[in-house]
Scaffold this motif. Sequence first.
Motif, PDB file in Angstrom:
ATOM      1  N   GLU A   1       0.847  -1.194   0.000  1.00  0.00           N
ATOM      2  CA  GLU A   1       0.000   0.000   0.000  1.00  0.00           C
ATOM      3  C   GLU A   1       0.883   1.245   0.000  1.00  0.00           C
ATOM      4  O   GLU A   1       2.039   1.216   0.421  1.00  0.00           O
ATOM      5  CB  GLU A   1      -0.910   0.021   1.221  1.00  0.00           C
ATOM      6  CG  GLU A   1      -1.940  -1.096   1.250  1.00  0.00           C
ATOM      7  CD  GLU A   1      -2.853  -0.992   2.456  1.00  0.00           C
ATOM      8  OE1 GLU A   1      -4.058  -0.727   2.264  1.00  0.00           O
ATOM      9  OE2 GLU A   1      -2.362  -1.184   3.578  1.00  0.00           O
ATOM     10  N   GLY A   2       0.305   2.339  -0.463  1.00  0.00           N
ATOM     11  CA  GLY A   2       1.013   3.605  -0.454  1.00  0.00           C
ATOM     12  C   GLY A   2       0.030   4.754  -0.453  1.00  0.00           C
ATOM     13  O   GLY A   2      -1.176   4.558  -0.660  1.00  0.00           O
ATOM     14  N   PHE A   3       0.551   5.944  -0.222  1.00  0.00           N
ATOM     15  CA  PHE A   3      -0.288   7.136  -0.282  1.00  0.00           C
ATOM     16  C   PHE A   3       0.550   8.303  -0.782  1.00  0.00           C
ATOM     17  O   PHE A   3       1.752   8.378  -0.518  1.00  0.00           O
ATOM     18  CB  PHE A   3      -0.915   7.452   1.089  1.00  0.00           C
ATOM     19  CG  PHE A   3       0.086   7.694   2.186  1.00  0.00           C
ATOM     20  CD1 PHE A   3       0.500   8.985   2.502  1.00  0.00           C
ATOM     21  CD2 PHE A   3       0.616   6.634   2.911  1.00  0.00           C
ATOM     22  CE1 PHE A   3       1.420   9.209   3.511  1.00  0.00           C
ATOM     23  CE2 PHE A   3       1.541   6.850   3.921  1.00  0.00           C
ATOM     24  CZ  PHE A   3       1.944   8.139   4.223  1.00  0.00           C
ATOM     25  N   PRO A   4      -0.059   9.238  -1.530  1.00  0.00           N
ATOM     26  CA  PRO A   4       0.691  10.351  -2.089  1.00  0.00           C
ATOM     27  C   PRO A   4       1.085  11.367  -1.019  1.00  0.00           C
ATOM     28  O   PRO A   4       0.310  11.680  -0.110  1.00  0.00           O
ATOM     29  CB  PRO A   4      -0.283  10.979  -3.091  1.00  0.00           C
ATOM     30  CG  PRO A   4      -1.340   9.954  -3.316  1.00  0.00           C
ATOM     31  CD  PRO A   4      -1.442   9.195  -2.028  1.00  0.00           C
ATOM     32  N   ILE A   5       2.316  11.861  -1.138  1.00  0.00           N
ATOM     33  CA  ILE A   5       2.783  13.017  -0.375  1.00  0.00           C
ATOM     34  C   ILE A   5       3.423  13.973  -1.371  1.00  0.00           C
ATOM     35  O   ILE A   5       3.372  13.760  -2.576  1.00  0.00           O
ATOM     36  CB  ILE A   5       3.797  12.623   0.730  1.00  0.00           C
ATOM     37  CG1 ILE A   5       5.054  11.998   0.120  1.00  0.00           C
ATOM     38  CG2 ILE A   5       3.148  11.696   1.746  1.00  0.00           C
ATOM     39  CD1 ILE A   5       6.220  11.886   1.084  1.00  0.00           C
ATOM     40  N   HIS A   6       4.007  15.053  -0.884  1.00  0.00           N
ATOM     41  CA  HIS A   6       4.700  16.028  -1.739  1.00  0.00           C
ATOM     42  C   HIS A   6       3.779  16.457  -2.877  1.00  0.00           C
ATOM     43  O   HIS A   6       4.151  16.474  -4.053  1.00  0.00           O
ATOM     44  CB  HIS A   6       6.001  15.430  -2.280  1.00  0.00           C
ATOM     45  CG  HIS A   6       7.095  16.454  -2.453  1.00  0.00           C
ATOM     46  ND1 HIS A   6       7.225  17.228  -3.576  1.00  0.00           N
ATOM     47  CD2 HIS A   6       8.092  16.826  -1.616  1.00  0.00           C
ATOM     48  CE1 HIS A   6       8.266  18.033  -3.444  1.00  0.00           C
ATOM     49  NE2 HIS A   6       8.807  17.812  -2.246  1.00  0.00           N
ATOM     50  N   ASP A   7       2.562  16.860  -2.501  1.00  0.00           N
ATOM     51  CA  ASP A   7       1.511  17.089  -3.488  1.00  0.00           C
ATOM     52  C   ASP A   7       0.923  18.494  -3.467  1.00  0.00           C
ATOM     53  O   ASP A   7      -0.048  18.766  -4.171  1.00  0.00           O
ATOM     54  CB  ASP A   7       0.379  16.084  -3.261  1.00  0.00           C
ATOM     55  CG  ASP A   7      -0.218  16.177  -1.855  1.00  0.00           C
ATOM     56  OD1 ASP A   7       0.387  16.833  -0.991  1.00  0.00           O
ATOM     57  OD2 ASP A   7      -1.284  15.581  -1.631  1.00  0.00           O
ATOM     58  N   GLU A   8       1.520  19.407  -2.688  1.00  0.00           N
ATOM     59  CA  GLU A   8       0.908  20.732  -2.565  1.00  0.00           C
ATOM     60  C   GLU A   8       1.082  21.598  -3.811  1.00  0.00           C
ATOM     61  O   GLU A   8       0.472  22.663  -3.904  1.00  0.00           O
ATOM     62  CB  GLU A   8       1.472  21.459  -1.342  1.00  0.00           C
ATOM     63  CG  GLU A   8       0.940  20.946  -0.020  1.00  0.00           C
ATOM     64  CD  GLU A   8      -0.571  21.091   0.112  1.00  0.00           C
ATOM     65  OE1 GLU A   8      -1.108  22.122  -0.338  1.00  0.00           O
ATOM     66  OE2 GLU A   8      -1.214  20.173   0.633  1.00  0.00           O
TER      67      GLU A   8
END
Length: 218
Positions: free
Chosen positions: A178-185
Motif C-alpha cells: 500500500e502507499g499514499f501520495p505526499i509532496h503534493d501541494e
Amino acid sequence: MRIAHLGHAAVLVETDAARILIDPGNLADGWHGLSDLDAVLVTHQHPDHLDPAALPALLAANPQARVYLEPSILQQVQAGDLPPLGDAQALAPDEQTTVGDVLVTAAGGRHAIIHRDIPAIGNVGYVLRSEGEPTFFHPGDAYDTVPSGVDVLAVPAYGPWAALKETIDFVRAVGALEGFPIHDELLNDRGRGLVSGRVDAMTGTRVVDLRGGTTHQF
C-alpha cells in the motif's frame, strides 16, 4: 501502525509506543499544534520539509521529542544558518536509532537532481520498523533508494525533480503493498487524481487517499 498525512511531506506515524512526525515543512500546517511527540525526523534542508519559522515552537511544545536530521541540516544549525532545533542529532545513511518500539533507519544520501546547475544537497529517507507492524518508508525527495521489505510507501507525487515515469518505476521497485501520495501541494485536485490513478493502475501498490489529515490504520 496508524499514519496521517498532515499536508505536503508531513506524515505522523503512531504505534502503541511511539508517535513520530516526519518532515514538518512550510507548505502545510496540519502538523502545527501537535503534542505528545516522541520524535521529529527531517529528511533534508528544504523549507517545504523543515519550516524554520514554525518548527522551533513545535519543539518547545514537545520538549521530550528527540530530533533527528539529515547531517547537513545539523551543520546549518551549528553554523547559525538555521534556528536551534532542540537537542538535535544527525542520522546519516544506514545509521539507526530506536524510538519507543520503532526502529528508524536512515536510507539514501542525496536529494534528487533538480537541474545540473543547482547544487546537490543531502537527503535521507526513513524506514520505520516495529515488530508486528507494517514497515513504512518515507523517501524524502529521492527515488534512488529502494529498501527491502517495505509494506507502506509514502509516494512523492510531484516535485520539480520528479516525472511520472520515474514515480511509477520507483513505486514498482519498492513493491509496497500500500502507499499514499505526499509532496503534493504543487498539484491541484485533478493533478493529484491523475498521479494517484496512474500509480494505482500501473503498479502493484494499492494507493490510499489520506488527504485532510485522515488517520489510516495500516
